[in-house]
Scaffold this motif. Structure first.
Motif, PDB file in Angstrom:
ATOM      1  N   ILE A 170      50.932 -63.336 -39.567  1.00 54.69           N
ATOM      2  CA  ILE A 170      50.320 -63.083 -38.258  1.00 54.69           C
ATOM      3  C   ILE A 170      51.395 -63.022 -37.165  1.00 54.69           C
ATOM      4  N   LEU A 171      52.345 -63.945 -37.229  1.00 63.41           N
ATOM      5  CA  LEU A 171      53.451 -63.944 -36.250  1.00 63.41           C
ATOM      6  C   LEU A 171      54.169 -62.600 -36.235  1.00 63.41           C
ATOM      7  N   VAL A 181      44.825 -55.408 -19.588  1.00 64.55           N
ATOM      8  CA  VAL A 181      45.698 -56.568 -19.337  1.00 64.55           C
ATOM      9  C   VAL A 181      45.118 -57.855 -19.908  1.00 64.55           C
ATOM     10  N   GLU A 182      43.801 -58.026 -19.785  1.00 62.05           N
ATOM     11  CA  GLU A 182      43.215 -59.292 -20.266  1.00 62.05           C
ATOM     12  C   GLU A 182      43.292 -59.406 -21.790  1.00 62.05           C
ATOM     13  N   LEU A 183      43.224 -58.260 -22.478  1.00 58.54           N
ATOM     14  CA  LEU A 183      43.378 -58.285 -23.935  1.00 58.54           C
ATOM     15  C   LEU A 183      44.823 -58.588 -24.312  1.00 58.54           C
ATOM     16  N   LYS A 184      45.750 -57.918 -23.647  1.00 63.71           N
ATOM     17  CA  LYS A 184      47.170 -58.198 -23.880  1.00 63.71           C
ATOM     18  C   LYS A 184      47.459 -59.679 -23.661  1.00 63.71           C
ATOM     19  N   ARG A 185      46.924 -60.213 -22.575  1.00 67.32           N
ATOM     20  CA  ARG A 185      47.138 -61.620 -22.220  1.00 67.32           C
ATOM     21  C   ARG A 185      46.586 -62.551 -23.312  1.00 67.32           C
ATOM     22  N   ALA A 186      45.355 -62.267 -23.756  1.00 61.23           N
ATOM     23  CA  ALA A 186      44.728 -63.119 -24.782  1.00 61.23           C
ATOM     24  C   ALA A 186      45.536 -63.094 -26.079  1.00 61.23           C
ATOM     25  N   LEU A 187      46.007 -61.918 -26.458  1.00 61.08           N
ATOM     26  CA  LEU A 187      46.790 -61.805 -27.694  1.00 61.08           C
ATOM     27  C   LEU A 187      48.141 -62.509 -27.555  1.00 61.08           C
ATOM     28  N   LYS A 188      48.767 -62.344 -26.373  1.00 68.57           N
ATOM     29  CA  LYS A 188      50.052 -63.008 -26.135  1.00 68.57           C
ATOM     30  C   LYS A 188      49.893 -64.525 -26.168  1.00 68.57           C
ATOM     31  N   HIS A 229      47.683 -66.207 -27.732  1.00 72.35           N
ATOM     32  CA  HIS A 229      47.436 -66.683 -29.100  1.00 72.35           C
ATOM     33  C   HIS A 229      48.681 -66.552 -29.983  1.00 72.35           C
ATOM     34  N   LEU A 230      49.543 -65.611 -29.660  1.00 75.46           N
ATOM     35  CA  LEU A 230      50.814 -65.519 -30.391  1.00 75.46           C
ATOM     36  C   LEU A 230      51.636 -66.791 -30.144  1.00 75.46           C
ATOM     37  N   ARG A 231      51.673 -67.208 -28.880  1.00 74.30           N
ATOM     38  CA  ARG A 231      52.407 -68.438 -28.562  1.00 74.30           C
ATOM     39  C   ARG A 231      51.784 -69.645 -29.266  1.00 74.30           C
ATOM     40  N   GLU A 232      50.442 -69.658 -29.272  1.00 73.22           N
ATOM     41  CA  GLU A 232      49.726 -70.732 -29.957  1.00 73.22           C
ATOM     42  C   GLU A 232      50.039 -70.731 -31.455  1.00 73.22           C
ATOM     43  N   THR A 233      50.152 -69.542 -32.015  1.00 73.51           N
ATOM     44  CA  THR A 233      50.429 -69.412 -33.445  1.00 73.51           C
ATOM     45  C   THR A 233      51.797 -70.010 -33.787  1.00 73.51           C
ATOM     46  N   GLU A 234      52.757 -69.837 -32.867  1.00 73.44           N
ATOM     47  CA  GLU A 234      54.073 -70.457 -33.087  1.00 73.44           C
ATOM     48  C   GLU A 234      53.944 -71.978 -33.185  1.00 73.44           C
ATOM     49  N   THR A 235      53.115 -72.561 -32.319  1.00 71.19           N
ATOM     50  CA  THR A 235      52.947 -74.024 -32.377  1.00 71.19           C
ATOM     51  C   THR A 235      52.140 -74.434 -33.618  1.00 71.19           C
ATOM     52  N   GLN A 236      51.269 -73.548 -34.080  1.00 68.75           N
ATOM     53  CA  GLN A 236      50.506 -73.855 -35.303  1.00 68.75           C
ATOM     54  C   GLN A 236      51.435 -73.960 -36.506  1.00 68.75           C
ATOM     55  N   VAL A 237      52.427 -73.078 -36.565  1.00 70.41           N
ATOM     56  CA  VAL A 237      53.406 -73.144 -37.653  1.00 70.41           C
ATOM     57  C   VAL A 237      54.164 -74.476 -37.590  1.00 70.41           C
ATOM     58  N   GLU A 238      54.495 -74.902 -36.358  1.00 74.88           N
ATOM     59  CA  GLU A 238      55.173 -76.198 -36.205  1.00 74.88           C
ATOM     60  C   GLU A 238      54.276 -77.356 -36.659  1.00 74.88           C
ATOM     61  N   ARG A 239      52.994 -77.263 -36.314  1.00 76.10           N
ATOM     62  CA  ARG A 239      52.046 -78.285 -36.776  1.00 76.10           C
ATOM     63  C   ARG A 239      51.985 -78.325 -38.302  1.00 76.10           C
ATOM     64  N   SER A 284      40.464 -75.700 -33.921  1.00 77.87           N
ATOM     65  CA  SER A 284      39.799 -75.472 -32.631  1.00 77.87           C
ATOM     66  C   SER A 284      40.501 -74.371 -31.835  1.00 77.87           C
ATOM     67  N   GLU A 285      41.810 -74.221 -32.010  1.00 76.50           N
ATOM     68  CA  GLU A 285      42.501 -73.099 -31.352  1.00 76.50           C
ATOM     69  C   GLU A 285      42.037 -71.757 -31.918  1.00 76.50           C
ATOM     70  N   GLU A 286      41.830 -71.704 -33.209  1.00 80.42           N
ATOM     71  CA  GLU A 286      41.370 -70.445 -33.833  1.00 80.42           C
ATOM     72  C   GLU A 286      39.972 -70.089 -33.328  1.00 80.42           C
ATOM     73  N   LYS A 287      39.119 -71.108 -33.232  1.00 79.80           N
ATOM     74  CA  LYS A 287      37.748 -70.865 -32.743  1.00 79.80           C
ATOM     75  C   LYS A 287      37.760 -70.386 -31.299  1.00 79.80           C
ATOM     76  N   LYS A 288      38.608 -71.027 -30.503  1.00 77.65           N
ATOM     77  CA  LYS A 288      38.713 -70.673 -29.096  1.00 77.65           C
ATOM     78  C   LYS A 288      39.240 -69.232 -28.950  1.00 77.65           C
ATOM     79  N   ALA A 289      40.228 -68.873 -29.746  1.00 69.62           N
ATOM     80  CA  ALA A 289      40.789 -67.517 -29.695  1.00 69.62           C
ATOM     81  C   ALA A 289      39.703 -66.501 -30.041  1.00 69.62           C
ATOM     82  N   ASP A 290      38.916 -66.826 -31.054  1.00 65.68           N
ATOM     83  CA  ASP A 290      37.825 -65.933 -31.464  1.00 65.68           C
ATOM     84  C   ASP A 290      36.804 -65.766 -30.342  1.00 65.68           C
ATOM     85  N   GLU A 291      36.443 -66.875 -29.699  1.00 67.57           N
ATOM     86  CA  GLU A 291      35.460 -66.815 -28.608  1.00 67.57           C
ATOM     87  C   GLU A 291      35.987 -66.002 -27.429  1.00 67.57           C
ATOM     88  N   THR A 292      37.257 -66.158 -27.126  1.00 67.21           N
ATOM     89  CA  THR A 292      37.864 -65.394 -26.031  1.00 67.21           C
ATOM     90  C   THR A 292      37.772 -63.900 -26.325  1.00 67.21           C
TER      91      THR A 292
END
Ligand code: ZN
Ligand code: FE
Ligand code: FE
Ligand code: FE
Length: 166
Positions: free
Chosen positions: A24-25, A38-45, A47-57, A140-148
């Motif tokens: 995904i990264l 812009v709002e779609l670009k923002r949401a994807l960006k 979640h990309l940042r969030e995905t980096e922290t998910q890998v760290e988790r 919960s981050e994945e669920k939130k991303a989906d809802e957004t």
């Protein structure tokens, strides 16, 4: 390797998710580039940042379990990303492409929600509370991303795609 018990299955599925996150990264920058709104670009960006922290988790989780993170290839994520790449290479109006990107991104999120839902259930069963905390945060981050993404589709993108002339 033979899976002897729930713990073995748990590790196996965590490795699959770890590999999926890395795929995904790699795939998301292309989706961000292809997005127009812009709002779609923002949401994807975001979640990309969030995905980096998910890998760290997940790195933390593997350390807690004293296991290697590598060794599995998630073929399902490979397939979803291939579909997404095909969609991006279609000729499409920009609003229609945005709707299609949301459709693709939500497939990614739903696969993750299924996977993390299962490993959370296993962690609970195995009494691994610290590991469970980490996995629940990711879920919960994945669920939130989906809802957004649903919100953006229903309040903006799908309407624009519908009323596109020609
Ligand atoms: Zn697997
Ligand atoms: Fe993720
Ligand atoms: Fe998988
Ligand atoms: Fe995600």
């Amino acid at each position: 390797m033979k899976l002897n018990n729930l713990k073995d299955l748990f590790i196996h599925e965590l490795k699959d998710l770890y590999n999926a996150e890395h795929q995904i990264l790699k795939a998301m920058p292309k989706m961000i580039d292809a997005a127009a709104a812009v709002e779609l670009k923002r949401a994807l960006k975001d979640h990309l940042r969030e995905t980096e922290t998910q890998v760290e988790r997940l790195d933390k989780v593997f350390k807690m379990l004293d296991e290697k993170a590598t060794g599995e290839k998630c073929k399902a994520m490979e397939g979803i990303i291939r579909e997404s790449d095909e969609m991006i290479s279609q000729r499409a109006d920009k609003n229609v492409m945005d709707a299609a990107l949301i459709s693709m991104a939500q497939r990614v999120e739903h696969y993750e929600i299924a996977g993390y839902g299962t490993v959370c259930t296993y962690a609970k069963q195995l009494g691994m509370h610290d590991v469970l905390d980490q996995l629940q945060m990711i879920l919960s981050e994945e669920k939130k991303a989906d809802e957004t993404l649903t919100y953006i589709a229903e309040h903006n993108i799908n309407m624009k795609a519908e009323h596109n002339a020609k």
